[in-house]
Enzyme design. Structure first.
Site, PDB file in Angstrom:
ATOM      1  N   PRO A  70       6.147  11.889  22.880  1.00 35.23           N
ATOM      2  CA  PRO A  70       6.374  13.077  23.718  1.00 35.23           C
ATOM      3  C   PRO A  70       5.149  13.574  24.493  1.00 35.23           C
ATOM      4  CG  PRO A  70       6.402  13.658  21.385  1.00 35.23           C
ATOM      5  CD  PRO A  70       6.330  12.180  21.446  1.00 35.23           C
ATOM      6  N   TYR A 105       2.533  12.581  35.774  1.00 38.13           N
ATOM      7  CA  TYR A 105       3.114  13.729  35.065  1.00 38.13           C
ATOM      8  C   TYR A 105       4.257  14.338  35.865  1.00 38.13           C
ATOM      9  CZ  TYR A 105       3.069  17.578  31.694  1.00 38.13           C
ATOM     10  OH  TYR A 105       3.408  18.461  30.697  1.00 38.13           O
ATOM     11  N   TYR A 163      -3.176  20.765  26.814  1.00 39.90           N
ATOM     12  CA  TYR A 163      -3.279  19.585  25.962  1.00 39.90           C
ATOM     13  C   TYR A 163      -4.706  19.575  25.424  1.00 39.90           C
ATOM     14  CZ  TYR A 163       1.137  17.870  27.949  1.00 39.90           C
ATOM     15  OH  TYR A 163       2.453  17.730  28.321  1.00 39.90           O
ATOM     16  N   LYS A 190       8.131  12.701  29.018  1.00 37.74           N
ATOM     17  CA  LYS A 190       8.922  11.820  29.878  1.00 37.74           C
ATOM     18  C   LYS A 190      10.339  11.524  29.388  1.00 37.74           C
ATOM     19  CE  LYS A 190       6.272  11.176  33.264  1.00 37.74           C
ATOM     20  NZ  LYS A 190       6.464  12.467  33.888  1.00 37.74           N
ATOM     21  N   HIS A 216       5.471  25.119  37.214  1.00 34.23           N
ATOM     22  CA  HIS A 216       4.055  24.955  36.872  1.00 34.23           C
ATOM     23  C   HIS A 216       3.361  24.010  37.854  1.00 34.23           C
ATOM     24  CE1 HIS A 216       3.849  26.480  32.444  1.00 34.23           C
ATOM     25  NE2 HIS A 216       4.586  27.252  33.213  1.00 34.23           N
TER      26      HIS A 216
HETATM   27  P1  RFL Z   1      20.050  12.693  22.935  1.00 40.09           P
HETATM   28  O1  RFL Z   1      19.550  14.006  23.423  1.00 40.09           O
HETATM   29  O2  RFL Z   1      19.549  12.199  21.626  1.00 40.09           O
HETATM   30  O3  RFL Z   1      21.626  12.762  22.921  1.00 40.09           O
HETATM   31  C1  RFL Z   1      22.419  11.790  22.266  1.00 40.09           C
HETATM   32  C2  RFL Z   1      23.738  12.440  21.916  1.00 40.09           C
HETATM   33  O4  RFL Z   1      24.600  11.473  21.343  1.00 40.09           O
HETATM   34  C3  RFL Z   1      25.241  12.037  20.220  1.00 40.09           C
HETATM   35  N1  RFL Z   1      25.671  10.911  19.357  1.00 40.09           N
HETATM   36  C4  RFL Z   1      26.949  10.490  19.258  1.00 40.09           C
HETATM   37  N2  RFL Z   1      28.094  10.923  19.821  1.00 40.09           N
HETATM   38  C5  RFL Z   1      29.247  10.282  19.507  1.00 40.09           C
HETATM   39  N3  RFL Z   1      29.307   9.233  18.653  1.00 40.09           N
HETATM   40  C6  RFL Z   1      28.186   8.763  18.055  1.00 40.09           C
HETATM   41  N4  RFL Z   1      28.253   7.724  17.210  1.00 40.09           N
HETATM   42  C7  RFL Z   1      26.940   9.400  18.361  1.00 40.09           C
HETATM   43  N5  RFL Z   1      25.642   9.198  17.960  1.00 40.09           N
HETATM   44  C8  RFL Z   1      24.900  10.120  18.574  1.00 40.09           C
HETATM   45  C9  RFL Z   1      24.195  12.954  19.619  1.00 40.09           C
HETATM   46  O5  RFL Z   1      24.759  13.950  18.798  1.00 40.09           O
HETATM   47  C10 RFL Z   1      23.559  13.530  20.889  1.00 40.09           C
HETATM   48  O6  RFL Z   1      24.211  14.697  21.328  1.00 40.09           O
HETATM   49  O7  RFL Z   1      19.750  11.526  23.995  1.00 40.09           O
HETATM   50  P2  RFL Z   1      19.700  11.566  25.614  1.00 40.09           P
HETATM   51  O8  RFL Z   1      20.892  12.252  26.182  1.00 40.09           O
HETATM   52  O9  RFL Z   1      19.365  10.183  26.007  1.00 40.09           O
HETATM   53  O10 RFL Z   1      18.467  12.538  25.949  1.00 40.09           O
HETATM   54  C11 RFL Z   1      17.135  12.152  25.668  1.00 40.09           C
HETATM   55  C12 RFL Z   1      16.277  13.368  25.332  1.00 40.09           C
HETATM   56  O11 RFL Z   1      16.923  14.143  24.358  1.00 40.09           O
HETATM   57  C13 RFL Z   1      14.879  12.978  24.832  1.00 40.09           C
HETATM   58  O12 RFL Z   1      14.376  11.871  25.558  1.00 40.09           O
HETATM   59  C14 RFL Z   1      13.862  14.129  24.991  1.00 40.09           C
HETATM   60  O13 RFL Z   1      14.180  15.223  24.179  1.00 40.09           O
HETATM   61  C15 RFL Z   1      12.440  13.644  24.671  1.00 40.09           C
HETATM   62  N6  RFL Z   1      11.447  14.743  24.728  1.00 40.09           N
HETATM   63  C16 RFL Z   1      10.928  15.198  25.920  1.00 40.09           C
HETATM   64  N7  RFL Z   1      11.355  14.671  27.077  1.00 40.09           N
HETATM   65  C17 RFL Z   1      10.883  15.171  28.268  1.00 40.09           C
HETATM   66  O14 RFL Z   1      11.259  14.665  29.330  1.00 40.09           O
HETATM   67  N8  RFL Z   1      10.008  16.230  28.343  1.00 40.09           N
HETATM   68  C18 RFL Z   1       9.539  16.809  27.219  1.00 40.09           C
HETATM   69  O15 RFL Z   1       8.787  17.794  27.325  1.00 40.09           O
HETATM   70  C19 RFL Z   1       9.972  16.284  25.953  1.00 40.09           C
HETATM   71  N9  RFL Z   1       9.555  16.836  24.823  1.00 40.09           N
HETATM   72  C20 RFL Z   1      11.024  15.348  23.545  1.00 40.09           C
HETATM   73  C21 RFL Z   1      10.076  16.407  23.635  1.00 40.09           C
HETATM   74  C22 RFL Z   1      11.513  14.950  22.308  1.00 40.09           C
HETATM   75  C23 RFL Z   1      11.066  15.579  21.183  1.00 40.09           C
HETATM   76  N10 RFL Z   1      11.576  15.121  19.965  1.00 40.09           N
HETATM   77  C24 RFL Z   1      12.399  15.918  19.142  1.00 40.09           C
HETATM   78  C25 RFL Z   1      11.486  13.719  19.654  1.00 40.09           C
HETATM   79  C26 RFL Z   1       9.617  17.046  22.515  1.00 40.09           C
HETATM   80  C27 RFL Z   1      10.095  16.622  21.288  1.00 40.09           C
HETATM   81  C28 RFL Z   1       9.558  17.340  20.110  1.00 40.09           C
HETATM   82  C1  PHB Z   2       7.643  21.026  25.136  1.00 36.15           C
HETATM   83  O1  PHB Z   2       7.579  22.092  25.805  1.00 36.15           O
HETATM   84  O2  PHB Z   2       8.398  20.898  24.169  1.00 36.15           O
HETATM   85  C2  PHB Z   2       6.778  19.890  25.502  1.00 36.15           C
HETATM   86  C3  PHB Z   2       5.965  19.978  26.632  1.00 36.15           C
HETATM   87  C4  PHB Z   2       5.148  18.921  26.984  1.00 36.15           C
HETATM   88  C5  PHB Z   2       5.141  17.780  26.203  1.00 36.15           C
HETATM   89  C6  PHB Z   2       5.950  17.680  25.082  1.00 36.15           C
HETATM   90  C7  PHB Z   2       6.782  18.746  24.731  1.00 36.15           C
HETATM   91  O3  PHB Z   2       4.311  16.753  26.540  1.00 36.15           O
END
Ligand code: RFL
Ligand code: PHB
Length: 396
Positions: free
Chosen positions: A295, A387, A201, A299, A72
């Protein structure tokens, strides 16, 4: 069991760290509490900064990303019934982002690790990290109904916001910074082709909305909802009607989303949160275990990747040359980037969402801020730079 680097958590941070260490000839063990199919299905991020995509390619996880990821070149900001595009490459010397779901990143990394990497144990729940400030730290975990220990040179807590690793940093030595926003997101996954080519957005008097995508046939959509909302109060028809209302354009009054089956629906709280420092002795924290961003700036995943790139390089310098300088700099290096991302995510969040008792004056200020960005110039260039992300080399 004994290893050089014990990694708690097999999310994007832990899995990528294991890959980067494997390529540097450093052995590791990943302990993941969930089973493989759960880890591969957890719906989360969608946007990869250019530097994140480059790191995944370098780690050998680029083939499907390059085939299926959608590049994108900008986003749309929608406010006051009008659409405004922010172009990325023209403001950032050619930087772009890739839409490629976190579920797919995780699948690719798991497949690689199982094919030729060190042990990756599913259903292995870490209970405690002990001896973080000693020369021989260890992780106590349970696996297949048994209590086990993993002895390590270093332990890395990649276990997310609800993890246990940071509990090994004495309370007196850590500081937590937190902001809870007075609204949440209702997120859905729908089997419907994305209505638009780029992410939108939308600021609206009814609250924020975001249109994203997962593939040419699957849409990912979000609506701002009050804290405490129950997803069950949002039947599919109500969600689509609300999306149509929040994305309405004065110039295209009849335009509607293509509706399709909603396959997932959940409510997500919005918070900013950082724990400092990200190191205690031989324990390092990376990704969501150390910081959460709202979110709106996309980031979180990118910060998790940036942390483990810095850490992998630092561990390489330690194992190859006995030099602790980069390990010593790890926390400070990462936190500088974390707070820049926190600032960007906060400004996107507060500019686009409507507070529960927001005054008309504040709404006017939001629209003025958005108008500045839409007019191009410095404000647009700043958004495009934030971004698409800082180059990783400036922090490494
Ligand atoms: P995770 O993905 O939470 O992984 C942690 C892992 O640790 C395991 N765990 C354990 N394992 C062993 N023993 C224990 N005691 C444990 N406790 C936990 C868990 O099962 C899991 O597998 O953390 P990590 O690896 O630091 O990754 C971070 C990302 O997942 C997170 O920052 C992003 O998803 C945030 N986020 C977004 N980030 C972006 O860069 N771009 C996006 O577009 C974006 N959109 C989002 C998002 C997060 C969202 N939510 C659900 C808050 C959109 C949403 C809706
Ligand atoms: C997503 O595709 O899940 C998404 C994209 C942009 C954001 C947050 C989530 O800022």
């Amino acid at each position: 069991m004994r290893t050089s680097v014990g990694i708690v958590g097999g999310g994007p941070a832990g899995l990528l760290l294991a890959r980067l260490l494997h390529r540097a000839g450093i052995d590791s063990v990943v302990l993941e509490s969930r089973d493989r199919s759960y880890a591969e299905r957890r719906q989360r991020a969608g946007i990869l900064e250019q530097a994140t995509a480059d790191v995944l390619r370098e780690a050998g996880a680029g083939a499907r990303l390059d085939r299926e990821g959608m590049v994108h070149d900008g986003i749309e900001l929608r406010f006051d019934g009008r659409a405004h595009r922010v172009d990325f490459p023209s403001h950032t010397e050619g930087r772009r982002v890739v839409v490629y779901a976190q579920t797919e990143v995780v699948k690719d990394l798991i497949a690689l690790q199982l094919a030729d990497g060190g042990p990756l144990l599913f259903g292995a729940e870490a209970r405690a990290v002990e001896g973080a400030d000693s020369a021989r730290p260890l992780v106590r975990y349970t696996h297949e109904g048994r209590e086990r220990t993993l002895a390590c040179d270093y332990v890395v807590g990649c276990d997310g916001f609800h993890g246990i690793a940071r509990g090994a940093v004495p309370e007196a030595l850590r500081t937590t910074y937190e902001r809870t926003y007075p609204y949440s997101w209702l997120g859905i996954l729908a089997e419907a082709p994305p209505a638009y080519d780029e992410l939108i957005y939308a600021h609206s008097p009814r609250g924020f909305a975001l249109a994203s995508m997962r593939s040419p046939t699957v849409s990912r959509l979000y609506l701002q909802v009050p804290n405490g909302t129950d997803a069950a109060d949002w039947p599919d028809g109500r969600i689509w009607d609300e999306l149509d209302a929040r994305f309405a354009l004065r110039a295209e009054p009849g335009r509607r989303f293509v509706r399709g089956p909603v396959t997932q629906k959940s409510v997500l709280p919005m918070r900013g949160w950082v724990t400092e420092p990200m190191r205690h002795g031989r324990l390092f924290l990376a990704g969501d275990a150390a910081h959460i961003v709202p979110p709106t700036g996309a980031k979180g995943l990118n910060l998790a990747v940036a942390d483990v790139v810095v850490l992998a390089r630092a561990l390489e310098q330690w194992y190859a040359h006995g030099s602790p300088a980069a390990l010593d700099a790890y926390s400070g290096t990462c936190l500088r980037r974390v707070w820049r991302a926190q600032h960007f995510a906060d400004s996107m969040t507060t500019t686009l969402h409507t507070e529960p008792d927001q005054s008309p004056f504040e709404t006017r200020l939001q629209l003025a801020r958005l108008d500045r960005i839409a007019s191009g110039g410095h404000a647009a260039a700043e958004l495009a730079a934030d971004y698409t992300g800082l180059p990783l080399t400036t922090t490494g």
